[in-house]
Write a protein that holds these residues in place. Sequence first.
Motif, PDB file in Angstrom:
ATOM      1  N   VAL A   1       0.866  -1.183   0.000  1.00  0.00           N
ATOM      2  CA  VAL A   1       0.000   0.000   0.000  1.00  0.00           C
ATOM      3  C   VAL A   1       0.901   1.230   0.000  1.00  0.00           C
ATOM      4  N   ASN A   2       0.868   1.978  -1.078  1.00  0.00           N
ATOM      5  CA  ASN A   2       1.652   3.205  -1.179  1.00  0.00           C
ATOM      6  C   ASN A   2       1.087   4.069  -2.301  1.00  0.00           C
ATOM      7  N   SER A   3       1.807   5.134  -2.636  1.00  0.00           N
ATOM      8  CA  SER A   3       1.314   6.061  -3.661  1.00  0.00           C
ATOM      9  C   SER A   3       1.165   5.384  -5.008  1.00  0.00           C
ATOM     10  N   ASN A   4       2.087   4.483  -5.345  1.00  0.00           N
ATOM     11  CA  ASN A   4       1.996   3.773  -6.619  1.00  0.00           C
ATOM     12  C   ASN A   4       0.730   2.923  -6.691  1.00  0.00           C
ATOM     13  N   VAL A   5       0.412   2.242  -5.594  1.00  0.00           N
ATOM     14  CA  VAL A   5      -0.778   1.388  -5.573  1.00  0.00           C
ATOM     15  C   VAL A   5      -2.035   2.240  -5.759  1.00  0.00           C
ATOM     16  N   ILE A   6      -2.102   3.365  -5.056  1.00  0.00           N
ATOM     17  CA  ILE A   6      -3.274   4.234  -5.201  1.00  0.00           C
ATOM     18  C   ILE A   6      -3.364   4.774  -6.622  1.00  0.00           C
ATOM     19  N   MET A   7      -2.206   5.092  -7.216  1.00  0.00           N
ATOM     20  CA  MET A   7      -2.221   5.541  -8.607  1.00  0.00           C
ATOM     21  C   MET A   7      -2.761   4.438  -9.516  1.00  0.00           C
ATOM     22  N   GLY A   8      -2.522   3.167  -9.167  1.00  0.00           N
ATOM     23  CA  GLY A   8      -3.092   2.065  -9.931  1.00  0.00           C
ATOM     24  C   GLY A   8      -4.616   2.104  -9.912  1.00  0.00           C
ATOM     25  N   TRP A   9      -5.186   2.399  -8.758  1.00  0.00           N
ATOM     26  CA  TRP A   9      -6.642   2.536  -8.677  1.00  0.00           C
ATOM     27  C   TRP A   9      -7.122   3.701  -9.548  1.00  0.00           C
ATOM     28  N   VAL A  10      -6.397   4.811  -9.455  1.00  0.00           N
ATOM     29  CA  VAL A  10      -6.805   6.007 -10.205  1.00  0.00           C
ATOM     30  C   VAL A  10      -6.704   5.752 -11.707  1.00  0.00           C
ATOM     31  N   GLU A  11      -5.644   5.092 -12.122  1.00  0.00           N
ATOM     32  CA  GLU A  11      -5.461   4.816 -13.551  1.00  0.00           C
ATOM     33  C   GLU A  11      -6.504   3.825 -14.063  1.00  0.00           C
ATOM     34  N   LEU A  12      -6.878   2.874 -13.213  1.00  0.00           N
ATOM     35  CA  LEU A  12      -7.973   1.981 -13.581  1.00  0.00           C
ATOM     36  C   LEU A  12      -9.272   2.785 -13.717  1.00  0.00           C
ATOM     37  N   ALA A  13      -9.460   3.758 -12.835  1.00  0.00           N
ATOM     38  CA  ALA A  13     -10.640   4.627 -12.919  1.00  0.00           C
ATOM     39  C   ALA A  13     -10.616   5.437 -14.212  1.00  0.00           C
ATOM     40  N   MET A  14      -9.432   5.909 -14.623  1.00  0.00           N
ATOM     41  CA  MET A  14      -9.328   6.637 -15.893  1.00  0.00           C
ATOM     42  C   MET A  14      -9.781   5.763 -17.054  1.00  0.00           C
ATOM     43  N   ALA A  15      -9.284   4.536 -17.075  1.00  0.00           N
ATOM     44  CA  ALA A  15      -9.666   3.625 -18.156  1.00  0.00           C
ATOM     45  C   ALA A  15     -11.180   3.407 -18.158  1.00  0.00           C
ATOM     46  N   ALA A  16     -11.773   3.270 -16.963  1.00  0.00           N
ATOM     47  CA  ALA A  16     -13.222   3.080 -16.873  1.00  0.00           C
ATOM     48  C   ALA A  16     -13.967   4.332 -17.339  1.00  0.00           C
ATOM     49  N   ALA A  17     -13.483   5.510 -16.931  1.00  0.00           N
ATOM     50  CA  ALA A  17     -14.155   6.752 -17.312  1.00  0.00           C
ATOM     51  C   ALA A  17     -14.109   6.973 -18.814  1.00  0.00           C
ATOM     52  N   PHE A  18     -12.948   6.678 -19.425  1.00  0.00           N
ATOM     53  CA  PHE A  18     -12.804   6.886 -20.865  1.00  0.00           C
ATOM     54  C   PHE A  18     -13.722   5.961 -21.670  1.00  0.00           C
ATOM     55  N   THR A  19     -14.110   4.845 -21.082  1.00  0.00           N
ATOM     56  CA  THR A  19     -14.990   3.905 -21.794  1.00  0.00           C
ATOM     57  C   THR A  19     -16.436   3.998 -21.304  1.00  0.00           C
ATOM     58  N   GLY A  20     -16.755   5.050 -20.537  1.00  0.00           N
ATOM     59  CA  GLY A  20     -18.141   5.306 -20.160  1.00  0.00           C
ATOM     60  C   GLY A  20     -18.589   4.655 -18.874  1.00  0.00           C
ATOM     61  N   GLU A  21     -17.714   3.928 -18.154  1.00  0.00           N
ATOM     62  CA  GLU A  21     -18.102   3.304 -16.885  1.00  0.00           C
ATOM     63  C   GLU A  21     -17.929   4.322 -15.758  1.00  0.00           C
ATOM     64  N   LEU A  22     -18.744   5.357 -15.776  1.00  0.00           N
ATOM     65  CA  LEU A  22     -18.525   6.479 -14.868  1.00  0.00           C
ATOM     66  C   LEU A  22     -18.795   6.128 -13.409  1.00  0.00           C
ATOM     67  N   ASP A  23     -19.785   5.297 -13.149  1.00  0.00           N
ATOM     68  CA  ASP A  23     -20.076   4.930 -11.757  1.00  0.00           C
ATOM     69  C   ASP A  23     -18.924   4.144 -11.160  1.00  0.00           C
ATOM     70  N   ARG A  24     -18.387   3.202 -11.943  1.00  0.00           N
ATOM     71  CA  ARG A  24     -17.248   2.422 -11.450  1.00  0.00           C
ATOM     72  C   ARG A  24     -16.043   3.332 -11.224  1.00  0.00           C
ATOM     73  N   ALA A  25     -15.808   4.253 -12.156  1.00  0.00           N
ATOM     74  CA  ALA A  25     -14.687   5.175 -12.016  1.00  0.00           C
ATOM     75  C   ALA A  25     -14.845   6.037 -10.765  1.00  0.00           C
ATOM     76  N   THR A  26     -16.059   6.481 -10.504  1.00  0.00           N
ATOM     77  CA  THR A  26     -16.308   7.305  -9.320  1.00  0.00           C
ATOM     78  C   THR A  26     -16.014   6.529  -8.049  1.00  0.00           C
ATOM     79  N   ARG A  27     -16.483   5.272  -7.971  1.00  0.00           N
ATOM     80  CA  ARG A  27     -16.241   4.459  -6.769  1.00  0.00           C
ATOM     81  C   ARG A  27     -14.742   4.275  -6.538  1.00  0.00           C
ATOM     82  N   LEU A  28     -14.005   3.960  -7.583  1.00  0.00           N
ATOM     83  CA  LEU A  28     -12.563   3.751  -7.446  1.00  0.00           C
ATOM     84  C   LEU A  28     -11.863   5.016  -6.946  1.00  0.00           C
ATOM     85  N   CYS A  29     -12.238   6.169  -7.505  1.00  0.00           N
ATOM     86  CA  CYS A  29     -11.596   7.421  -7.106  1.00  0.00           C
ATOM     87  C   CYS A  29     -11.968   7.817  -5.684  1.00  0.00           C
TER      88      CYS A  29
END
Length: 739
Positions: free
Chosen positions: A549-577
């Motif tokens: 658990v560190n900044s890199n791991v949290i960035m992994g969550w955020v980057e996964l949220a970016m991928a979800a947001a770019f493909t229209g999965e906005l609710d999932r992206a919001t939960r991750l962020c």
Amino acid sequence: MRVDGVGGPKGNLPVGTTSFIGRRAELDELSALLSASRLVTITGVGGVGKSRLALAAAARAAGRFRDGVWLVRLSAVADADLLAYTVAAAVRLVDQTTRPPLDVLVDHLADRRLLLILDTCEHLVDACADLVERLLRGAPRLTVLATSRQSLGAVGEQTLRLAPLSLDPPRPEPPPGPVGVREPGEGEAPAALSEAVQLFVARAAAVTPDFAVTAENRAQVALVCDRLEGIPLAIELAAVRTRTLTPQQILDRLEDRFVLLHRPEEGEPAGERGVPDRHQRLLTTVGWSHELCGSDERLAWARLSVFPGAFDVQAARAVCADEWLPADAVHEVLTRMVAKSLLIRNGPAGAPRYRMLDTIREYGARWLTELGQSATARQRLRDHYLRLARRGEQAWFGPDQAGWFARMTLEHENIRAALELSLGEFDDGESALDLAGTLWFFWVGAGHLAEGRRFLHRALDAATAPGAGPATTKALWVIGYISVLQGDLPLAISMLIRCRALAKVEGDERAEAYAVHRLGCAALIGDRHARAAALFAEALDRYCALGEVNSNVIMGWVELAMAAAFTGELDRATRLCEQAVALCEEYGERWAKSYALYVLAFIAFTHAEPDRAAELARECLRINHSFHDLIGIVLPIELLALCAANAGECDHAAVLQGAAGRVWKTVGTPLFGSVYFGAAHVKCLDLAQGALGPERYQDLYERGLGLALDDAVACALGTTVNPCIARHDQRKDEARAAD
């Protein structure tokens, strides 16, 4: 470029710790030269006051340079290849591209009216001459002031040869008067004291407040200054001895020392014979000061000479402390050395930093070699900064993230020295790999991507057993990460695939997780969102299994949220962020949090909540501006431009797009060449151009393009474009008037 504050004075001139004595004629001459020439070099022997005169002249001329006066200390730079990096760091230029650093400097300075001080160039004369000529050709409003024991020999150079301070003519000792009477010589006013004597008196009074020139001591003080040939550093070293010695006693001891100048003992190093007499007298005075120090001070003097830059008490203890110099005694020794002018202290009282003048350091290094402790002290320095890097890496995920950013920035010179020692004198590629890889948070968080990548490649080449060990796999994923941020996807993917394969062979599960994660980043900016999401999910599963658990791991969550947001999965992206933000707030983490805020801002705009989007984007921008994170700066500026255009503030939007365009030049490929990262830009462009027309839009865009980074951030954080336009127009008017 980051400065002390938007709208405040720009530059990094230190605040003088002692008064500037004499040199009025030289100061006037130097000021005239700086008005007439774009390159002026102050030359003279060591200790004659070149640096102090340069700083005084720069402070006097500062008002002429709208973009500031910037000091670059070069005494710590041993490798000419690091010269451009050092200058860039000093002017607080952050560039994350793969361009050569000198090209970046030229581009950065091209339209700036700026005074650059290159202090202590003599060991890099050719490299400094080449750099200066290139900068002056590419930056027509740049002025360079250099200090060196010899001229640079560059085209257009004007030189000022700095002589020692003026001296009183020899005169017989006056008859003694009443003790304590302070009076000038017969028929002479106090103002007639020579510059050399004025300096002696000022420095003596600093350590002995009731010291003054009297009828009893004037002749001795004048003779001391005469024997020291008017060399300011030598005079200062002698003056501080008035705490325990009278001027006559100082004179007697100096006379004893100087007799030896002309009678070298058998076996004395022959190289000293060729030293110019004035510099030899300075070295003799330094040697006399050395003899008058206590044994603990002499030992600290020698060991502290390994620091190329300023250092704190903790670093001093790490290098100096042992059975002969206990750790709890080091701070008190440093205080005594400051009182004797052997160290310069600056910084806040609670966190002081210390620095040695070059001549003092040179003498200490010579003594350290005589003691046979040079290698040991240098290794202690290297090991201290390796430990500091490890602590910084751990603390980066925590509430003192900004504090560690500031601390590592202050230690930049010493960090370089530690890396150079491992790669050079110690021939220890493994330690270099360890240090360069551990510093990922500094290379990325402080925007030193190009320098970090250079050291990482050198360390991989120097490692005795390339392809083996956790330091190697870590270096590979860090290079991959840096290359992704620079937009160099072919190299990034190559390094990350190599890291993953090697980690699998060696059973290094942590490195394998990081390689998978950063391959996901490469896929994300390449608009391969399904692939990116799969890699991020795999990396997060691996992190979870490792308990990472560190900044890199949290960035992994955020980057996964970016991928979800770019493909229209906005609710999932919001939960991750939201999960990422909650974890960041629990641990006090701000850097990764800022990227989660950016994604939430993107989602808010998509949900037709532009005010909420702008609020989140501004918070993201404030955080990343404090870290010099250019990507974290430019992305929210692009989104704020879109929010402005959507609100009908198309003038503001066009200026912000221009400001973002300038930042992208220092990041790499604009918007990574990504359709999805570029979507906000394209939509804003359509809105703004449609409302303004192409010509008006382009004019405003170019005004934004002319904004310095701090001004661009201020414009983005404001609610109106007018101050931004006014600053840009003022700069153009100043440039036209000057031309």
